[in-house]
Design a protein around this motif. Structure first.
Motif, PDB file in Angstrom:
ATOM      1  N   ALA A 281      60.646  87.839  91.530  1.00 21.94           N
ATOM      2  CA  ALA A 281      61.157  86.786  92.433  1.00 21.94           C
ATOM      3  C   ALA A 281      60.489  86.248  93.578  1.00 21.94           C
ATOM      4  N   PHE A 282      60.126  85.257  93.791  1.00 27.91           N
ATOM      5  CA  PHE A 282      60.284  85.196  95.866  1.00 27.91           C
ATOM      6  C   PHE A 282      61.042  84.161  96.469  1.00 27.91           C
ATOM      7  N   SER A 283      60.534  84.514  97.759  1.00 27.17           N
ATOM      8  CA  SER A 283      61.307  82.893  98.930  1.00 27.17           C
ATOM      9  C   SER A 283      60.102  82.839  99.274  1.00 27.17           C
ATOM     10  N   VAL A 284      59.979  81.986 100.118  1.00 28.46           N
ATOM     11  CA  VAL A 284      59.065  81.630 101.028  1.00 28.46           C
ATOM     12  C   VAL A 284      59.313  80.449 102.059  1.00 28.46           C
ATOM     13  N   ALA A 285      59.812  80.605 103.442  1.00 33.50           N
ATOM     14  CA  ALA A 285      59.994  79.429 104.699  1.00 33.50           C
ATOM     15  C   ALA A 285      59.094  79.951 105.616  1.00 33.50           C
ATOM     16  N   PRO A 286      58.704  78.638 105.428  1.00 30.80           N
ATOM     17  CA  PRO A 286      58.218  78.902 108.267  1.00 30.80           C
ATOM     18  C   PRO A 286      59.192  78.872 108.656  1.00 30.80           C
ATOM     19  N   SER A 287      58.680  79.156 109.389  1.00 30.58           N
ATOM     20  CA  SER A 287      59.596  79.554 110.716  1.00 30.58           C
ATOM     21  C   SER A 287      58.888  78.822 111.965  1.00 30.58           C
ATOM     22  N   GLY A 288      59.464  78.150 112.764  1.00 33.72           N
ATOM     23  CA  GLY A 288      58.445  77.472 114.407  1.00 33.72           C
ATOM     24  C   GLY A 288      57.781  76.152 113.851  1.00 33.72           C
ATOM     25  N   GLY A 289      58.897  75.395 113.577  1.00 33.49           N
ATOM     26  CA  GLY A 289      58.117  74.291 112.558  1.00 33.49           C
ATOM     27  C   GLY A 289      59.038  72.564 113.635  1.00 33.49           C
ATOM     28  N   ASP A 290      58.669  71.630 113.398  1.00 30.93           N
ATOM     29  CA  ASP A 290      58.742  71.037 114.113  1.00 30.93           C
ATOM     30  C   ASP A 290      59.999  70.117 113.647  1.00 30.93           C
ATOM     31  N   SER A 291      60.331  70.639 112.582  1.00 32.22           N
ATOM     32  CA  SER A 291      62.045  69.735 111.577  1.00 32.22           C
ATOM     33  C   SER A 291      63.054  70.160 112.584  1.00 32.22           C
ATOM     34  N   PRO A 292      63.783  69.168 113.915  1.00 27.51           N
ATOM     35  CA  PRO A 292      65.325  69.251 114.330  1.00 27.51           C
ATOM     36  C   PRO A 292      66.213  69.406 113.747  1.00 27.51           C
ATOM     37  N   ASP A 293      66.657  70.136 111.901  1.00 29.91           N
ATOM     38  CA  ASP A 293      67.620  69.675 111.623  1.00 29.91           C
ATOM     39  C   ASP A 293      67.013  71.078 111.064  1.00 29.91           C
ATOM     40  N   ALA A 294      66.024  72.025 111.423  1.00 30.97           N
ATOM     41  CA  ALA A 294      65.881  73.228 110.279  1.00 30.97           C
ATOM     42  C   ALA A 294      65.087  73.246 108.812  1.00 30.97           C
ATOM     43  N   SER A 295      65.674  72.206 108.228  1.00 36.19           N
ATOM     44  CA  SER A 295      65.782  71.942 107.480  1.00 36.19           C
ATOM     45  C   SER A 295      63.376  72.143 106.684  1.00 36.19           C
ATOM     46  N   VAL A 296      64.181  73.448 105.229  1.00 38.41           N
ATOM     47  CA  VAL A 296      62.711  73.521 105.395  1.00 38.41           C
ATOM     48  C   VAL A 296      62.742  72.660 103.491  1.00 38.41           C
ATOM     49  N   HIS A 297      62.912  72.082 103.429  1.00 38.39           N
ATOM     50  CA  HIS A 297      63.060  71.680 101.662  1.00 38.39           C
ATOM     51  C   HIS A 297      61.026  70.846 101.713  1.00 38.39           C
ATOM     52  N   ASP A 298      60.569  70.413 102.019  1.00 39.05           N
ATOM     53  CA  ASP A 298      59.311  69.954 102.283  1.00 39.05           C
ATOM     54  C   ASP A 298      58.755  71.186 102.068  1.00 39.05           C
ATOM     55  N   ALA A 299      58.551  72.188 102.654  1.00 38.49           N
ATOM     56  CA  ALA A 299      58.191  72.929 102.193  1.00 38.49           C
ATOM     57  C   ALA A 299      57.972  74.060 101.249  1.00 38.49           C
ATOM     58  N   VAL A 300      58.880  74.005 101.056  1.00 39.62           N
ATOM     59  CA  VAL A 300      59.653  74.868  99.744  1.00 39.62           C
ATOM     60  C   VAL A 300      59.246  73.793  98.106  1.00 39.62           C
ATOM     61  N   ALA A 301      59.008  72.779  98.343  1.00 36.87           N
ATOM     62  CA  ALA A 301      58.715  71.714  97.166  1.00 36.87           C
ATOM     63  C   ALA A 301      56.975  71.933  97.086  1.00 36.87           C
ATOM     64  N   ALA A 302      56.230  72.462  98.447  1.00 36.61           N
ATOM     65  CA  ALA A 302      54.639  72.046  98.547  1.00 36.61           C
ATOM     66  C   ALA A 302      55.053  73.865  97.753  1.00 36.61           C
ATOM     67  N   ALA A 303      56.081  74.629  98.013  1.00 38.05           N
ATOM     68  CA  ALA A 303      55.087  75.936  97.341  1.00 38.05           C
ATOM     69  C   ALA A 303      55.568  76.151  95.748  1.00 38.05           C
ATOM     70  N   VAL A 304      56.675  74.973  95.585  1.00 42.43           N
ATOM     71  CA  VAL A 304      57.411  75.167  93.995  1.00 42.43           C
ATOM     72  C   VAL A 304      56.022  74.045  93.256  1.00 42.43           C
ATOM     73  N   ARG A 305      55.549  73.363  93.655  1.00 41.51           N
ATOM     74  CA  ARG A 305      54.426  72.613  92.865  1.00 41.51           C
ATOM     75  C   ARG A 305      53.150  73.023  92.647  1.00 41.51           C
ATOM     76  N   ILE A 306      52.679  74.627  93.563  1.00 40.50           N
ATOM     77  CA  ILE A 306      52.413  75.423  93.350  1.00 40.50           C
ATOM     78  C   ILE A 306      52.625  76.033  92.068  1.00 40.50           C
ATOM     79  N   VAL A 307      53.664  76.499  91.998  1.00 37.95           N
ATOM     80  CA  VAL A 307      54.061  77.617  91.310  1.00 37.95           C
ATOM     81  C   VAL A 307      54.549  76.671  90.002  1.00 37.95           C
ATOM     82  N   ARG A 308      53.817  75.415  89.392  1.00 38.96           N
ATOM     83  CA  ARG A 308      54.867  74.622  88.463  1.00 38.96           C
ATOM     84  C   ARG A 308      53.491  74.129  87.898  1.00 38.96           C
TER      85      ARG A 308
END
Length: 102
Positions: free
Chosen positions: A4-31
């Motif tokens: 089980a893993f959780s991965v998240a970026p920090s220090g990015g450009d998203s003004p609302d601190a949302s990480v859904h695009d990054a998570v989608a990139a990770a989940v795409r690799i898993v799938r």
């Protein structure tokens, strides 16, 4: 083995601190890996052997790294040699126990 893993970026450009695009990139690799997996609001769980699972986790972490200047990775493993199908098996046993069957 279950990982089980959780991965998240920090220090990015998203003004609302949302990480859904990054998570989608990770989940795409898993799938795309073809490994048995499940994603919920907190973790993605994959099932396989050491090498194939760690490769997927590494690639997912690298993909998330494209969205920030650093990456946080939380990893938990259930290492039980000789057991397959535990991604669903553990849940099935839990449900039977809750129903009083075990």
């Amino acid at each position: 083995m279950l990982f089980a893993f959780s991965v998240a970026p920090s220090g990015g450009d998203s003004p609302d601190a949302s990480v859904h695009d990054a998570v989608a990139a990770a989940v795409r690799i898993v799938r795309d890996s073809g490994l048995p997996h499940r994603t919920d609001a907190m973790f993605t769980t994959i099932e396989g052997d050491w090498d194939e699972c760690m490769d997927v986790i590494k690639r997912a972490t690298e993909a998330v790294g494209e969205y920030g200047t650093r990456v946080s990775l939380v990893l938990k493993a259930d290492i039980r040699p000789g057991h397959d199908g535990e991604l669903t098996g553990k849940i099935e046993r839990l449900e039977r126990a809750l129903e009083g069957e075990e």
